[in-house]
Design a protein around this motif. Sequence first.
Motif, PDB file in Angstrom:
ATOM      1  N   LEU A 114      11.147  25.575  10.408  1.00 51.40           N
ATOM      2  CA  LEU A 114      10.347  25.612   9.194  1.00 51.40           C
ATOM      3  C   LEU A 114      10.966  24.762   8.083  1.00 51.40           C
ATOM      4  CD1 LEU A 114       9.311  29.371   9.185  1.00 51.40           C
ATOM      5  CD2 LEU A 114       7.748  27.414   9.312  1.00 51.40           C
ATOM      6  N   GLN A 115      12.280  24.843   7.932  1.00 44.35           N
ATOM      7  CA  GLN A 115      12.936  24.025   6.915  1.00 44.35           C
ATOM      8  C   GLN A 115      12.702  22.534   7.176  1.00 44.35           C
ATOM      9  OE1 GLN A 115      16.911  25.760   7.345  1.00 44.35           O
ATOM     10  NE2 GLN A 115      16.818  26.407   5.189  1.00 44.35           N
ATOM     11  N   GLU A 116      12.829  22.129   8.429  1.00 47.89           N
ATOM     12  CA  GLU A 116      12.622  20.720   8.771  1.00 47.89           C
ATOM     13  C   GLU A 116      11.187  20.287   8.495  1.00 47.89           C
ATOM     14  OE1 GLU A 116      14.057  20.642  12.802  1.00 47.89           O
ATOM     15  OE2 GLU A 116      16.152  20.399  12.168  1.00 47.89           O
ATOM     16  N   LEU A 117      10.220  21.147   8.813  1.00 50.67           N
ATOM     17  CA  LEU A 117       8.820  20.856   8.506  1.00 50.67           C
ATOM     18  C   LEU A 117       8.609  20.722   7.004  1.00 50.67           C
ATOM     19  CD1 LEU A 117       6.744  23.194  10.861  1.00 50.67           C
ATOM     20  CD2 LEU A 117       6.395  20.740  10.560  1.00 50.67           C
ATOM     21  N   MET A 118       9.174  21.640   6.243  1.00 49.54           N
ATOM     22  CA  MET A 118       9.005  21.615   4.791  1.00 49.54           C
ATOM     23  C   MET A 118       9.628  20.364   4.179  1.00 49.54           C
ATOM     24  SD  MET A 118       9.767  25.606   4.033  1.00 49.54           S
ATOM     25  CE  MET A 118       8.431  26.751   3.755  1.00 49.54           C
ATOM     26  N   ILE A 119      10.816  20.029   4.625  1.00 53.72           N
ATOM     27  CA  ILE A 119      11.504  18.855   4.098  1.00 53.72           C
ATOM     28  C   ILE A 119      10.735  17.583   4.411  1.00 53.72           C
ATOM     29  CG2 ILE A 119      13.598  17.439   4.396  1.00 53.72           C
ATOM     30  CD1 ILE A 119      15.119  20.191   4.678  1.00 53.72           C
ATOM     31  N   ALA A 120      10.093  17.530   5.565  1.00 58.35           N
ATOM     32  CA  ALA A 120       9.356  16.338   5.998  1.00 58.35           C
ATOM     33  C   ALA A 120       8.046  16.133   5.239  1.00 58.35           C
ATOM     34  CB  ALA A 120       9.082  16.405   7.490  1.00 58.35           C
ATOM     35  N   ASN A 121       7.628  17.115   4.455  1.00 56.82           N
ATOM     36  CA  ASN A 121       6.373  17.031   3.716  1.00 56.82           C
ATOM     37  C   ASN A 121       6.613  16.930   2.216  1.00 56.82           C
ATOM     38  OD1 ASN A 121       3.798  17.521   5.550  1.00 56.82           O
ATOM     39  ND2 ASN A 121       5.506  18.645   6.446  1.00 56.82           N
ATOM     40  N   MET A 161       0.837  -1.193   0.000  1.00 53.87           N
ATOM     41  CA  MET A 161       0.000   0.000   0.000  1.00 53.87           C
ATOM     42  C   MET A 161       0.881   1.255   0.000  1.00 53.87           C
ATOM     43  SD  MET A 161      -2.987   0.930   2.712  1.00 53.87           S
ATOM     44  CE  MET A 161      -4.037   2.302   2.384  1.00 53.87           C
ATOM     45  N   THR A 162       0.485   2.227  -0.790  1.00 55.14           N
ATOM     46  CA  THR A 162       1.227   3.475  -0.877  1.00 55.14           C
ATOM     47  C   THR A 162       1.077   4.284   0.407  1.00 55.14           C
ATOM     48  OG1 THR A 162       0.767   3.535  -3.249  1.00 55.14           O
ATOM     49  CG2 THR A 162       1.514   5.571  -2.245  1.00 55.14           C
ATOM     50  N   GLN A 163       2.185   4.860   0.844  1.00 60.53           N
ATOM     51  CA  GLN A 163       2.152   5.700   2.048  1.00 60.53           C
ATOM     52  C   GLN A 163       1.375   6.983   1.761  1.00 60.53           C
ATOM     53  OE1 GLN A 163       6.040   6.567   3.546  1.00 60.53           O
ATOM     54  NE2 GLN A 163       5.288   7.855   5.193  1.00 60.53           N
ATOM     55  N   ALA A 164       0.574   7.417   2.718  1.00 61.10           N
ATOM     56  CA  ALA A 164      -0.205   8.646   2.552  1.00 61.10           C
ATOM     57  C   ALA A 164       0.740   9.831   2.367  1.00 61.10           C
ATOM     58  CB  ALA A 164      -1.096   8.873   3.769  1.00 61.10           C
ATOM     59  N   PRO A 165       0.446  10.699   1.393  1.00 62.81           N
ATOM     60  CA  PRO A 165       1.298  11.876   1.206  1.00 62.81           C
ATOM     61  C   PRO A 165       1.171  12.835   2.385  1.00 62.81           C
ATOM     62  CG  PRO A 165      -0.646  12.041  -0.180  1.00 62.81           C
ATOM     63  CD  PRO A 165      -0.680  10.680   0.452  1.00 62.81           C
ATOM     64  N   LYS A 166       2.238  13.551   2.644  1.00 59.32           N
ATOM     65  CA  LYS A 166       2.258  14.531   3.727  1.00 59.32           C
ATOM     66  C   LYS A 166       2.254  15.930   3.120  1.00 59.32           C
ATOM     67  CE  LYS A 166       4.835  11.563   6.870  1.00 59.32           C
ATOM     68  NZ  LYS A 166       6.103  11.381   7.570  1.00 59.32           N
ATOM     69  N   ILE A 167       1.361  16.743   3.634  1.00 61.93           N
ATOM     70  CA  ILE A 167       1.184  18.102   3.116  1.00 61.93           C
ATOM     71  C   ILE A 167       1.291  19.099   4.262  1.00 61.93           C
ATOM     72  CG2 ILE A 167      -0.449  19.697   2.032  1.00 61.93           C
ATOM     73  CD1 ILE A 167      -1.616  17.257   0.531  1.00 61.93           C
ATOM     74  N   LEU A 168       2.061  20.148   4.032  1.00 57.14           N
ATOM     75  CA  LEU A 168       2.171  21.250   4.974  1.00 57.14           C
ATOM     76  C   LEU A 168       1.292  22.390   4.456  1.00 57.14           C
ATOM     77  CD1 LEU A 168       3.637  22.290   7.538  1.00 57.14           C
ATOM     78  CD2 LEU A 168       5.354  23.283   6.002  1.00 57.14           C
ATOM     79  N   ALA A 169       0.362  22.858   5.277  1.00 55.02           N
ATOM     80  CA  ALA A 169      -0.580  23.903   4.879  1.00 55.02           C
ATOM     81  C   ALA A 169      -0.379  25.150   5.735  1.00 55.02           C
ATOM     82  CB  ALA A 169      -2.014  23.392   5.021  1.00 55.02           C
ATOM     83  N   PHE A 170      -0.315  26.299   5.088  1.00 57.30           N
ATOM     84  CA  PHE A 170      -0.148  27.551   5.825  1.00 57.30           C
ATOM     85  C   PHE A 170      -0.588  28.729   4.980  1.00 57.30           C
ATOM     86  CE2 PHE A 170       3.839  26.426   3.795  1.00 57.30           C
ATOM     87  CZ  PHE A 170       4.266  27.597   3.189  1.00 57.30           C
ATOM     88  N   ALA A 171      -0.837  29.823   5.660  1.00 59.86           N
ATOM     89  CA  ALA A 171      -1.201  31.070   4.997  1.00 59.86           C
ATOM     90  C   ALA A 171      -0.071  32.077   5.157  1.00 59.86           C
ATOM     91  CB  ALA A 171      -2.497  31.638   5.591  1.00 59.86           C
ATOM     92  N   GLY A 172       0.120  32.881   4.142  1.00 62.59           N
ATOM     93  CA  GLY A 172       1.126  33.946   4.191  1.00 62.59           C
ATOM     94  C   GLY A 172       0.561  35.188   4.843  1.00 62.59           C
ATOM     95  N   ALA A 173      -0.226  34.985   5.891  1.00 63.26           N
ATOM     96  CA  ALA A 173      -0.873  36.077   6.619  1.00 63.26           C
ATOM     97  C   ALA A 173      -0.612  35.878   8.099  1.00 63.26           C
ATOM     98  CB  ALA A 173      -2.372  36.066   6.337  1.00 63.26           C
ATOM     99  N   LEU A 174      -0.480  36.954   8.821  1.00 60.68           N
ATOM    100  CA  LEU A 174      -0.216  36.875  10.248  1.00 60.68           C
ATOM    101  C   LEU A 174      -1.439  37.224  11.093  1.00 60.68           C
ATOM    102  CD1 LEU A 174       3.346  38.499  10.309  1.00 60.68           C
ATOM    103  CD2 LEU A 174       2.736  36.070  10.150  1.00 60.68           C
TER     104      LEU A 174
END
Length: 193
Positions: A68-75, A1-14
Amino acid sequence: MTQAPKILAFAGALRKESTNKKTVRVAAEGARKAGAVVTVIDLKDYPLPVYDGDIETNEGFPENVTKLQELMIANDGFLIASPEYNSSISGALKNVIDWTSRANGEIAGLAAFKGKVAAIMSASPGGLGGLRGLFDIRKILSTIDVIVLPAQIAVSHSYQAFDDDGNFNDEKMQENVERLGANLAEILIKLND
């Protein structure tokens, strides 16, 4: 079975009640329904100074850049919503990209972006829904080796677009934004086969 893809979601708003944060959460739900594991973050939780080469040289990378880099790389991919500021990308999003695209110790330059797939969207109180800013986001991400899906969403009159639960008042818009998230998940699933 294929591993579920990992997605990082965020807004460029504060801003706390940002309609872009609401929009990306709806897209994230669509991606989850399509089988992805989605992590939604708030850039306000990762404060950064404006990118400055002197800070990088003299003080090193701020801790939040590495996080943030680690989060991005992990997704595998990104769901990104951004307000349009003066017909372009938000300063917060551009700053995150500028910092996280840099080589940082063991992390190679662009490692957080190369080979990733992104779906982009915007929400704005104006009639165009932030559409002009999406052009610049697409250009920047494509330049740093991110595959940006052709479909995108621009939510106009965004202050009136949501109910109290953070869903769209317009059922068709809710479906379209969820579909954008689902499309990203489905493409990542195919790429992982």
